[in-house]
Design a protein around this motif. Structure first.
Motif, PDB file in Angstrom:
ATOM      1  N   SER A  91       0.841  -1.192   0.000  1.00  0.00           N
ATOM      2  CA  SER A  91       0.000   0.000   0.000  1.00  0.00           C
ATOM      3  C   SER A  91       0.881   1.248   0.000  1.00  0.00           C
ATOM      4  CB  SER A  91      -0.916   0.001   1.226  1.00  0.00           C
ATOM      5  OG  SER A  91      -1.762  -1.139   1.243  1.00  0.00           O
ATOM      6  N   PRO A  92       0.434   2.324  -0.647  1.00  0.00           N
ATOM      7  CA  PRO A  92       1.233   3.553  -0.660  1.00  0.00           C
ATOM      8  C   PRO A  92       1.480   4.058   0.766  1.00  0.00           C
ATOM      9  CG  PRO A  92      -0.525   3.669  -2.289  1.00  0.00           C
ATOM     10  CD  PRO A  92      -0.787   2.443  -1.470  1.00  0.00           C
ATOM     11  N   THR A  93       2.677   4.578   0.990  1.00  0.00           N
ATOM     12  CA  THR A  93       3.020   5.078   2.316  1.00  0.00           C
ATOM     13  C   THR A  93       2.120   6.237   2.722  1.00  0.00           C
ATOM     14  OG1 THR A  93       5.320   4.411   1.948  1.00  0.00           O
ATOM     15  CG2 THR A  93       4.909   5.965   3.732  1.00  0.00           C
ATOM     16  N   ASP A  94       1.703   7.074   1.772  1.00  0.00           N
ATOM     17  CA  ASP A  94       0.798   8.172   2.093  1.00  0.00           C
ATOM     18  C   ASP A  94      -0.516   7.655   2.656  1.00  0.00           C
ATOM     19  OD1 ASP A  94       2.612  10.044   1.335  1.00  0.00           O
ATOM     20  OD2 ASP A  94       1.766  10.387  -0.655  1.00  0.00           O
ATOM     21  N   GLU A  95      -0.983   6.528   2.117  1.00  0.00           N
ATOM     22  CA  GLU A  95      -2.231   5.952   2.619  1.00  0.00           C
ATOM     23  C   GLU A  95      -2.063   5.427   4.041  1.00  0.00           C
ATOM     24  OE1 GLU A  95      -5.547   2.580   1.234  1.00  0.00           O
ATOM     25  OE2 GLU A  95      -3.757   2.982   0.041  1.00  0.00           O
ATOM     26  N   LEU A  96      -0.914   4.833   4.345  1.00  0.00           N
ATOM     27  CA  LEU A  96      -0.655   4.344   5.699  1.00  0.00           C
ATOM     28  C   LEU A  96      -0.539   5.511   6.678  1.00  0.00           C
ATOM     29  CD1 LEU A  96       1.978   1.555   4.943  1.00  0.00           C
ATOM     30  CD2 LEU A  96      -0.516   1.398   4.926  1.00  0.00           C
ATOM     31  N   LEU A  97       0.154   6.566   6.299  1.00  0.00           N
ATOM     32  CA  LEU A  97       0.293   7.729   7.167  1.00  0.00           C
ATOM     33  C   LEU A  97      -1.051   8.415   7.384  1.00  0.00           C
ATOM     34  CD1 LEU A  97       3.617   9.265   5.806  1.00  0.00           C
ATOM     35  CD2 LEU A  97       3.297   7.871   7.854  1.00  0.00           C
ATOM     36  N   TYR A  98      -1.896   8.438   6.358  1.00  0.00           N
ATOM     37  CA  TYR A  98      -3.224   9.035   6.496  1.00  0.00           C
ATOM     38  C   TYR A  98      -4.070   8.240   7.497  1.00  0.00           C
ATOM     39  CZ  TYR A  98      -7.651  11.191   5.095  1.00  0.00           C
ATOM     40  OH  TYR A  98      -8.856  11.861   5.097  1.00  0.00           O
ATOM     41  N   ALA A  99      -3.942   6.908   7.457  1.00  0.00           N
ATOM     42  CA  ALA A  99      -4.667   6.087   8.419  1.00  0.00           C
ATOM     43  C   ALA A  99      -4.179   6.336   9.841  1.00  0.00           C
ATOM     44  CB  ALA A  99      -4.519   4.606   8.060  1.00  0.00           C
ATOM     45  N   LEU A 100      -2.871   6.502  10.011  1.00  0.00           N
ATOM     46  CA  LEU A 100      -2.335   6.813  11.341  1.00  0.00           C
ATOM     47  C   LEU A 100      -2.779   8.187  11.805  1.00  0.00           C
ATOM     48  CD1 LEU A 100       1.336   5.464  11.112  1.00  0.00           C
ATOM     49  CD2 LEU A 100      -0.618   4.412  12.257  1.00  0.00           C
ATOM     50  N   ALA A 101      -2.920   9.130  10.886  1.00  0.00           N
ATOM     51  CA  ALA A 101      -3.353  10.476  11.262  1.00  0.00           C
ATOM     52  C   ALA A 101      -4.773  10.488  11.811  1.00  0.00           C
ATOM     53  CB  ALA A 101      -3.238  11.416  10.063  1.00  0.00           C
ATOM     54  N   GLY A 102      -5.625   9.621  11.299  1.00  0.00           N
ATOM     55  CA  GLY A 102      -7.017   9.636  11.720  1.00  0.00           C
ATOM     56  C   GLY A 102      -7.374   8.666  12.821  1.00  0.00           C
ATOM     57  N   TYR A 103      -6.416   7.852  13.292  1.00  0.00           N
ATOM     58  CA  TYR A 103      -6.739   6.841  14.299  1.00  0.00           C
ATOM     59  C   TYR A 103      -6.503   7.377  15.710  1.00  0.00           C
ATOM     60  CZ  TYR A 103      -6.353   2.775  17.304  1.00  0.00           C
ATOM     61  OH  TYR A 103      -6.506   1.900  18.341  1.00  0.00           O
ATOM     62  N   ASP A 104      -7.394   7.016  16.609  1.00  0.00           N
ATOM     63  CA  ASP A 104      -7.247   7.320  18.029  1.00  0.00           C
ATOM     64  C   ASP A 104      -7.952   6.221  18.811  1.00  0.00           C
ATOM     65  OD1 ASP A 104      -6.516   8.524  20.331  1.00  0.00           O
ATOM     66  OD2 ASP A 104      -7.812  10.290  20.134  1.00  0.00           O
ATOM     67  N   PHE A 105      -7.398   5.853  19.963  1.00  0.00           N
ATOM     68  CA  PHE A 105      -7.996   4.759  20.735  1.00  0.00           C
ATOM     69  C   PHE A 105      -9.342   5.185  21.312  1.00  0.00           C
ATOM     70  CE2 PHE A 105      -4.711   6.817  23.374  1.00  0.00           C
ATOM     71  CZ  PHE A 105      -5.500   7.361  24.378  1.00  0.00           C
ATOM     72  N   LEU A 106     -10.142   4.205  21.692  1.00  0.00           N
ATOM     73  CA  LEU A 106     -11.492   4.459  22.167  1.00  0.00           C
ATOM     74  C   LEU A 106     -11.465   5.177  23.512  1.00  0.00           C
ATOM     75  CD1 LEU A 106     -13.070   0.982  21.313  1.00  0.00           C
ATOM     76  CD2 LEU A 106     -13.368   3.120  20.057  1.00  0.00           C
ATOM     77  N   PRO A 107     -12.486   5.992  23.805  1.00  0.00           N
ATOM     78  CA  PRO A 107     -12.541   6.657  25.113  1.00  0.00           C
ATOM     79  C   PRO A 107     -12.819   5.647  26.209  1.00  0.00           C
ATOM     80  CG  PRO A 107     -14.552   7.055  23.873  1.00  0.00           C
ATOM     81  CD  PRO A 107     -13.619   6.352  22.935  1.00  0.00           C
ATOM     82  N   PRO A 108     -12.483   5.967  27.459  1.00  0.00           N
ATOM     83  CA  PRO A 108     -12.747   5.036  28.567  1.00  0.00           C
ATOM     84  C   PRO A 108     -14.234   4.735  28.680  1.00  0.00           C
ATOM     85  CG  PRO A 108     -11.260   6.796  29.252  1.00  0.00           C
ATOM     86  CD  PRO A 108     -11.777   7.174  27.898  1.00  0.00           C
ATOM     87  N   ALA A 109     -14.538   3.489  29.024  1.00  0.00           N
ATOM     88  CA  ALA A 109     -15.929   3.074  29.172  1.00  0.00           C
ATOM     89  C   ALA A 109     -16.534   3.677  30.433  1.00  0.00           C
ATOM     90  CB  ALA A 109     -16.026   1.547  29.211  1.00  0.00           C
ATOM     91  N   GLU A 110     -17.849   3.827  30.411  1.00  0.00           N
ATOM     92  CA  GLU A 110     -18.554   4.356  31.575  1.00  0.00           C
ATOM     93  C   GLU A 110     -18.605   3.307  32.679  1.00  0.00           C
ATOM     94  OE1 GLU A 110     -19.581   7.350  32.013  1.00  0.00           O
ATOM     95  OE2 GLU A 110     -19.087   8.074  30.004  1.00  0.00           O
ATOM     96  N   PRO A 111     -18.535   3.738  33.944  1.00  0.00           N
ATOM     97  CA  PRO A 111     -18.637   2.780  35.057  1.00  0.00           C
ATOM     98  C   PRO A 111     -19.969   2.036  35.015  1.00  0.00           C
ATOM     99  CG  PRO A 111     -17.843   4.911  35.819  1.00  0.00           C
ATOM    100  CD  PRO A 111     -18.295   5.106  34.403  1.00  0.00           C
ATOM    101  N   GLU A 112     -19.923   0.780  35.347  1.00  0.00           N
ATOM    102  CA  GLU A 112     -21.129  -0.044  35.346  1.00  0.00           C
ATOM    103  C   GLU A 112     -21.802  -0.006  36.713  1.00  0.00           C
ATOM    104  OE1 GLU A 112     -20.050  -3.924  34.153  1.00  0.00           O
ATOM    105  OE2 GLU A 112     -19.337  -3.334  32.151  1.00  0.00           O
ATOM    106  N   GLY A 113     -23.117   0.150  36.681  1.00  0.00           N
ATOM    107  CA  GLY A 113     -23.880   0.131  37.927  1.00  0.00           C
ATOM    108  C   GLY A 113     -23.554   1.334  38.795  1.00  0.00           C
ATOM    109  N   SER A 114     -23.446   1.091  40.067  1.00  0.00           N
ATOM    110  CA  SER A 114     -23.167   2.154  41.035  1.00  0.00           C
ATOM    111  C   SER A 114     -21.677   2.314  41.320  1.00  0.00           C
ATOM    112  CB  SER A 114     -23.898   1.864  42.354  1.00  0.00           C
ATOM    113  OG  SER A 114     -23.485   0.613  42.890  1.00  0.00           O
ATOM    114  N   SER A 115     -20.839   1.521  40.689  1.00  0.00           N
ATOM    115  CA  SER A 115     -19.411   1.600  40.934  1.00  0.00           C
ATOM    116  C   SER A 115     -18.848   2.881  40.331  1.00  0.00           C
ATOM    117  CB  SER A 115     -18.697   0.381  40.339  1.00  0.00           C
ATOM    118  OG  SER A 115     -17.298   0.511  40.478  1.00  0.00           O
ATOM    119  N   SER A 116     -17.959   3.534  41.073  1.00  0.00           N
ATOM    120  CA  SER A 116     -17.318   4.757  40.587  1.00  0.00           C
ATOM    121  C   SER A 116     -16.028   4.475  39.830  1.00  0.00           C
ATOM    122  CB  SER A 116     -17.011   5.689  41.771  1.00  0.00           C
ATOM    123  OG  SER A 116     -16.155   5.038  42.704  1.00  0.00           O
TER     124      SER A 116
END
Length: 435
Positions: free
Chosen positions: A329-354
């Motif tokens: 794959s072209p390197t520009d395409e790989l760099l573009y994918a890295l530019a737009g990727y970010d890990f998922l936000p933290p999940a919300e606490p379940e139930g009454s747990s903080s």
């Protein structure tokens, strides 16, 4: 870039006068009718005048952006941090009715990867932020007066790349209205413009560890490479076979002579897998994540110069689906994918747990990832550390061709559970000595 027609999706803006609101116009119409029936000439005249002014202003404002064409472009559209980009926005009034005033209005989030070099058009963002929208710190606003019939307006601005990411013009709005300033109409103008990309920062690295396994490989008749460090099987010895391929360990046990079958790989190829969720979770390591992507982008650029075909696999991200880019794959395409990727936000606490729940493994599209890895010479698995090492994809990879690339290496015994080689990211970082 093709122009976008702005003939629909217009709406009366929030900064319009209450005098043109449907409720106010309806009330004035009723009061004017009652005043006429009551034969109060002066009051009836005032109410009819205000009603006509409000109705005409609303009609004028609603039609102000009719047949207005917009186009936007940036050169270059993909840059590295520290580079500059010139954006050009063009608005054309393709109707007989002139525009008394026109405003380009673009809110900028605090984490915007691109920032205007001239901050004279930046103002505090005062409008309410809809739920689910990012936090807007400032707004880029530029007003123009008297855009005549069939006249084209061009505006150029220089922007500086500040950080990795994708910059979209989806929130760009064009505002106009009537000549009295009572009605303001706005519409989104940049929704069809492709996002601009700021690649991860490039830093000095060495790519020798990625080429080492290729130095020991030899070519076969079909143009592929055979990696002697990866044995995929064996077969019975034949008189025409070279003696170097004989499995002497089996011969020492008194077994019939057998020939080792080395793994065939694509010429000079490497596939990289990013375990993004290992950097996230309840305590995300954003700085380490940016440093790891910067090192990976630097390696991709260096391997391209060495004519090595590279591939990339990314898990599901904050705004992106899991994706696999095969070797070649072209390197520009790989760099573009890295530019737009970010890990998922933290999940919300379940139930009454903080306490927030622990981070989940990265969610890959396993089938295309395994297919791409099987065709590559080596697979490099980028991870923060070994504490979250595991998951469906990692357990199904061929350990003989797998190389673990931790950002924070731990004792080798932690990685030996996968029988994989180790290549810490710090080992590929190259220090620059200033004379």
């Amino acid at each position: 870039m093709a122009a976008e027609r702005q003939e629909a999706r217009t709406a009366i803006g929030q900064r319009s006068s209450w005098l043109i609101s449907p409720v106010c116009l309806g009330i004035m119409a009723v009061l004017a009718l009652l005043a006429i029936l009551a034969k109060t000439t002066v009051l009836a005249s005032v109410l009819v005048f205000l009603l006509l002014v409000g109705a005409c202003s609303r009609l004028w404002g609603e039609r102000s952006l009719f047949r207005v064409h917009f186009s936007g472009s940036g050169e270059p559209s993909r840059v590295f941090p520290g580079d500059e980009m010139t954006m050009e926005w063009t608005v054309q009034n393709d109707k007989l009715l002139p525009l008394i005033w026109l405003e380009l209005w673009l809110p900028l989030p605090a984490s915007c990867p691109l920032w205007p070099k001239d901050d004279s058009d930046l103002h505090p963002y005062d409008d309410p932020i809809p739920e689910g929208e990012p936090y807007f710190q400032l707004v880029l606003s530029r007003r123009f007066a008297f855009l005549m019939a069939h006249q084209k307006l061009c505006w150029r601005a220089v922007w500086t790349a500040r950080r990795r990411g994708l910059f979209s013009l989806s929130s760009l709005r064009i505002c106009s209205g009537d000549g009295l300033g009572l009605a303001q109409t706005e519409c989104r103008a940049g929704s069809d413009t492709p996002p601009f990309a700021v690649y991860p920062a490039i830093q000095p690295v060495t790519v020798d560890p990625f080429l080492r396994n290729l130095w020991e490989a030899s070519g076969d008749a079909k143009g592929y490479l055979e990696d002697p460090t990866i044995i995929k099987g064996n077969r019975a010895y034949q008189p025409s076979d070279p003696w170097k391929r004989i499995n002497w360990r089996l011969a020492a046990r008194g077994l019939p002579l057998a020939i080792n079958l080395p793994e065939t790989i694509l010429p000079k190829s490497a596939h990289f897998i990013v375990d993004g969720e290992s950097f996230g979770g309840p305590t995300p390591d954003s700085d380490g994540f940016e440093d790891a992507l910067s090192l990976l982008a630097s390696v991709l650029v260096g391997l391209e110069a060495a004519q090595v075909r590279c591939g990339l696999t990314l898990p599901k991200g904050r705004t992106t689906a899991p994706a696999t880019y095969p070797c070649g794959s072209p390197t520009d395409e790989l760099l573009y994918a890295l530019a737009g990727y970010d890990f998922l936000p933290p999940a919300e606490p379940e139930g009454s747990s903080s306490d927030p729940p622990p981070a989940k493994p990265s969610r890959f599209d396993i089938a295309p990832a395994l297919e791409a890895c099987s065709a590559a010479g080596r697979c490099y698995y980028l991870v923060r550390d070994f504490s979250r090492l595991g998951g469906g994809l990692l357990e199904r990879l061929e350990t003989a061709s797998l190389v673990l690339m931790p950002l924070h290496p731990e004792p080798a015994a932690r990685g030996a559970a996968f029988d994989a080689d180790l290549l810490p990211l710090e080992r590929i970082r190259r220090e620059v000595r200033h004379v």
